[in-house]
Scaffold this motif. Structure first.
Motif, mmCIF file in Angstrom:
data_model
loop_
_atom_site.group_PDB
_atom_site.id
_atom_site.type_symbol
_atom_site.label_atom_id
_atom_site.label_comp_id
_atom_site.label_asym_id
_atom_site.label_seq_id
_atom_site.Cartn_x
_atom_site.Cartn_y
_atom_site.Cartn_z
ATOM 1 N N GLN A 182 49.707 72.591 -64.045
ATOM 2 C CA GLN A 182 50.132 73.394 -62.888
ATOM 3 C C GLN A 182 51.580 73.035 -62.500
ATOM 4 O OE1 GLN A 182 48.488 75.853 -61.340
ATOM 5 N NE2 GLN A 182 50.293 76.189 -60.065
ATOM 6 N N GLN A 183 52.437 74.047 -62.342
ATOM 7 C CA GLN A 183 53.853 73.870 -61.989
ATOM 8 C C GLN A 183 54.091 74.356 -60.565
ATOM 9 O OE1 GLN A 183 56.167 72.371 -63.940
ATOM 10 N NE2 GLN A 183 54.562 72.027 -65.497
ATOM 11 N N PRO A 239 58.173 65.035 -57.350
ATOM 12 C CA PRO A 239 57.492 65.608 -58.505
ATOM 13 C C PRO A 239 56.615 64.594 -59.232
ATOM 14 C CG PRO A 239 59.748 66.319 -58.452
ATOM 15 C CD PRO A 239 59.625 65.281 -57.380
ATOM 16 N N ALA A 240 57.052 63.383 -59.355
ATOM 17 C CA ALA A 240 56.270 62.376 -60.063
ATOM 18 C C ALA A 240 54.965 62.074 -59.313
ATOM 19 C CB ALA A 240 57.082 61.111 -60.247
ATOM 20 N N TYR A 248 49.190 62.770 -58.877
ATOM 21 C CA TYR A 248 48.016 63.212 -58.109
ATOM 22 C C TYR A 248 47.236 64.292 -58.869
ATOM 23 C CZ TYR A 248 45.109 64.666 -54.170
ATOM 24 O OH TYR A 248 44.062 64.980 -53.366
ATOM 25 N N LEU A 249 47.982 65.180 -59.501
ATOM 26 C CA LEU A 249 47.339 66.236 -60.270
ATOM 27 C C LEU A 249 46.559 65.642 -61.448
ATOM 28 C CD1 LEU A 249 50.088 69.020 -60.313
ATOM 29 C CD2 LEU A 249 47.925 69.024 -59.049
ATOM 30 N N ASN A 250 47.174 64.636 -62.095
ATOM 31 C CA ASN A 250 46.470 63.980 -63.198
ATOM 32 C C ASN A 250 45.154 63.342 -62.718
ATOM 33 O OD1 ASN A 250 48.443 64.694 -65.092
ATOM 34 N ND2 ASN A 250 49.602 62.790 -64.793
#
Length: 201
Positions: A11-12, A22-23, A28-30
């Protein structure tokens, strides 16, 4: 809309001047993707278990239905057997009662026949006793009569005048007439007196 772990990772987001790091967002997305993947696996595992449980439930339902049918069949068979046993017992009881009545009837008939035979034997016994008594009485009377006849036969009456055999051969005109002499018919066995007197002479 269904999401996958790969879609969450890829997801972007648009960048802005004062946006999120961004990191940190990617990290968090991972993490979310990893948890999501774990949850999806768990859900699939639970769905598999649910399918297995459903299959088992259906199996048990079939078993229950078969048991129910077997129970109904056994119940019906037991009722039929019980009914048959009751009928058979009733038939046996009726047959036994009929046989018992026949036995009692035969026993009563035999009892009546035996009683009748006993009565006939008693009557026959009394008849025989009467016959024997009559025979004995007649025999005793005959013996008494014979004894009286014998006594009269061997007893010579005492007479004042005795007519000898020679005088008795005289003519009727010469015979003295005595009114006190016994007649031959008055003495039992008088027909033998002449022969006895001849023997004495």
């Amino acid at each position: 809309m269904k999401l996958t772990a790969l879609e969450i990772k890829q997801q972007q987001f648009e960048k802005s001047l004062r946006g999120y790091d961004p990191a940190e967002v990617q990290s968090y997305l991972n993490l979310i993707a990893s948890e999501w993947e774990h949850m999806v696996g768990k859900i699939r595992e639970l769905e598999t278990q649910v399918d297995k449980m459903n299959n088992k439930l259906k199996h048990y339902e079939r078993v229950e239905e078969a048991l129910h049918e077997t129970l109904q069949t056994a119940k019906s068979s037991a009722e039929e057997k019980l009914s048959g046993a009751k009928k058979e017992a009733s038939i046996i009881r009726e047959k036994a009662e009929m046989e018992a009545e026949a036995i009692i009837k035969d026993a009563n008939q035999e009892r009546r026949e035996i009683r009748q035979s006993i009565i006939q034997l008693i009557d026959k016994r009394e008849e025989i006793i009467r016959s024997i008594k009559s025979y004995l009485e007649n025999t005793r009377e005959s013996l008494d009569q014979f004894s009286d006849d014998e006594r009269s036969l061997f007893t010579v009456p005492d007479q004042p005048e005795f007519i000898s055999k020679k005088e008795s051969r005289k003519s009727p005109a010469q015979k003295p007439e005595k009114s006190n002499l016994l007649k031959d018919s008055d003495i039992p066995g008088a027909e033998r007196i002449d022969s006895i007197i001849d023997e004495l002479d």
